[in-house]
Enzyme design. Structure first.
Site, PDB file in Angstrom:
ATOM      1  N   SER A  17      10.327 -32.220  -5.615  1.00  0.00           N
ATOM      2  CA  SER A  17      10.812 -33.473  -5.043  1.00  0.00           C
ATOM      3  C   SER A  17      12.329 -33.556  -5.189  1.00  0.00           C
ATOM      4  CB  SER A  17      10.169 -34.663  -5.742  1.00  0.00           C
ATOM      5  OG  SER A  17      10.857 -34.910  -6.946  1.00  0.00           O
ATOM      6  N   LYS A  18      12.906 -34.541  -4.530  1.00  0.00           N
ATOM      7  CA  LYS A  18      14.371 -34.625  -4.549  1.00  0.00           C
ATOM      8  C   LYS A  18      14.911 -34.944  -5.937  1.00  0.00           C
ATOM      9  CE  LYS A  18      14.887 -39.361  -2.924  1.00  0.00           C
ATOM     10  NZ  LYS A  18      15.432 -40.218  -1.902  1.00  0.00           N
ATOM     11  N   ARG A  19      14.071 -35.539  -6.773  1.00  0.00           N
ATOM     12  CA  ARG A  19      14.533 -35.878  -8.122  1.00  0.00           C
ATOM     13  C   ARG A  19      14.499 -34.668  -9.067  1.00  0.00           C
ATOM     14  NH1 ARG A  19      16.770 -40.635  -8.608  1.00  0.00           N
ATOM     15  NH2 ARG A  19      16.197 -41.813  -6.787  1.00  0.00           N
TER      16      ARG A  19
END
Ligand code: GLU
Length: 510
Positions: A263-265
């Site tokens: 994910s982007k995190r």
């Protein structure tokens, strides 16, 4: 559907483009180019609530950096434009009307509150997932449950409405995915999706299939997360009387530990970028990008190509053109591809080594403080590139080429700097002083002769010599380093170094 291969990358401008999105774009590009086809960029911005300013430009800049530029599409133009869905708003309504006329869609007047209440009631009755579908639609406010007059009255009155797809009951939708083979889904698991919103904007599903049809898309290549939408799309094509494009759903990109989707995190949390370029949010939060982190675009693209595809050989280093030449959807896997940050660095290292010293010198020039000419920088790159993964490593590991020595490696002092080291180093200084020509070969010759003459092993002299000139315990050949630094600098450093290292040694002994 056209004979010609025409594929599209259709991102929504809801934020920066994640590397998974770049991979989707890359596979579309590779597929198109390998078939002599077209690669189109379409911006799917029908979700006004999630629109993020700057995201579209970010997408365009990212594709440009990767060298996978569309030959048609948003900011590129073409005959089938406009390529931004909000600019095509007027196109969609007639098709929604057509679906109503053919009985495949209907008007729904339920408000957001109505829908919430239904969900709540269902929950209280212990039904987990309430759906607007063939079972529930008769108890909702729509053109199926209400009389014709009532519907006409509401529309004439300007009551807000959505248009929903009338999902048939108990039909097996079957389609062949180019990667997954035959996929069958029973429509009892699908709901009456909204096709057209109250705002006069189509939803993703509606706009997507209309545009794919009008833009004569032959293959829809997209992420696995869109697989659940594919049966609806197949039914929509049927309802419109259009031939559906071929579908290929790409495997997910998994986190390095294999637990779930990347994910982007994850990126900055686990210490690697997940975006191609830096992105700063409206709140000022920075997400780091591969470009700014010192990755070469060729390395990034090469690495991405291998996240889900392989050429069927052991070869790993592929230029973009070589990828085009080898790519096929048959060799794209079904299961998730685990992202490996170390392997990504390795790719960068390989590409770094393949660059000429002059190219690398140009890359580090802007990062260097002080006045160093390009020949000197190229010389530093020649010596340092074997050990570097990023251009900046050359500066960090080779700081002694640019700065005077401020730190001396403690371990080398402890283990290698002995009582007789100052004398030995002074001897070496005198040997070097006598040299007229200070090439690597000259320095090596004098150094070796000195060892032989005194019957010293390399370990007695080499590490202390390196310590004085570079401050380090390790590095490339000392003879090359000295030749590049030049005789004066080497002698100065040795003279000063003896004193400083002695002081450090004494301080440590106290
Ligand atoms: N707009 C969708 C996205 O953001 C595209 C899905 C598709 O390619 O059909 O990923």
């Amino acid at each position: 559907m056209s004979e010609k291969v025409r594929v599209r990358f259709a991102p929504s401008p809801t934020g920066p483009l994640h590397m998974g999105g770049v991979r989707t774009a890359l596979y579309n590009y590779l597929f198109a180019k390998s078939k002599g086809g077209d690669f189109i960029l379409r911006i799917e911005d029908t979700d006004e609530k999630r629109f993020v300013p700057g995201a579209q430009q970010y997408i365009i800049d990212s594709l440009k950096w990767c060298g996978i530029e569309p030959n048609e599409g948003a900011s590129y133009g073409g005959e089938k434009g406009p390529y931004v869905q909000s600019e095509r708003k007027d196109i969609y309504k007639q098709y929604a009307d057509q679906l109503i006329e053919s009985g495949n869609a209907y008007y729904a007047f339920d408000t957001a509150d109505d829908l919430d209440n239904m969900r709540k009631q269902a929950q209280e009755m212990g039904l987990a997932n309430w759906q607007y579908n063939g079972v529930t639609r008769s108890s909702m406010k729509n053109s199926i449950s209400l009389s014709k007059e009532e519907v006409e009255k509401r529309i004439a009155n300007g009551d807000p409405y959505t248009i929903r797809f009338k999902m048939p009951r108990n039909v097996d939708v079957k389609f062949e995915d180019e990667i997954r083979g035959w996929v069958t889904v029973n429509t009892n698991n699908l709901d009456d999706k909204v096709l057209y919103k109250e705002t006069g904007m189509p939803t993703y599903h509606m706009a997507n299939i209309i545009d794919d049809h009008l833009m004569e898309i032959s293959h829809v290549i997209r992420g696995e997360e869109w697989l659940p939408s594919a049966p609806l799309h197949v039914l929509l094509y049927q309802a419109m009387g259009w031939e559906a494009p071929k579908f290929a759903h790409l495997p997910l990109i998994l986190r390095p530990d294999g637990n779930g989707k990347l994910s982007k995190r994850d990126g900055d949390r686990l210490g690697f970028p997940v975006f191609p370029l830096n992105w700063t949010t409206a709140e000022g939060e920075l997400y780091s990008g591969y470009k700014e982190a010192g990755y070469f675009n060729e390395a990034f693209v090469n690495m991405l190509a291998f996240l889900g595809w392989n050429p069927g050989t052991n070869d790993e280093i592929f230029s973009l053109q070589e990828l085009v030449d080898s790519f096929s959807l048959e060799r794209v896997g079904k299961s998730g591809a685990r992202f490996d940050p170390d392997k990504t660095k390795w790719f960068n290292q390989v590409y770094l080594r393949s660059k000429s010293n002059e190219e690398l010198a140009d890359l580090i020039q802007p990062l260097v403080e002080g006045d160093f000419d390009s020949t000197y920088l190229a010389g530093v790159c020649e010596l340092m590139k074997e050990r570097a993964s990023f251009p900046v490593d050359i500066l960090n590991d080779g700081d002694y080429f640019f700065n005077e020595i401020s730190d001396y490696d403690q371990k080398t002092i402890r283990k290698k700097w002995k009582e007789d080291s100052p004398t030995i180093m002074n001897d070496l200084i005198n040997e070097f002083k006598a040299l007229d020509s200070f090439t690597a070969a000259d320095i090596e010759r004098v150094f070796s002769e000195y060892l032989t003459k005194n019957e010293y092993g390399f370990g007695k002299v080499g590490p202390s010599f390196r310590l004085l000139v570079t401050g380090k315990g390790m590095g490339p050949s000392m003879f090359d380093i000295c030749a590049l630094l030049g005789k004066d600098k080497v002698l100065d450093r040795m003279v000063e170094g003896i004193e400083k290292v002695e002081a450090l040694k004494n301080a440590a002994a106290e």
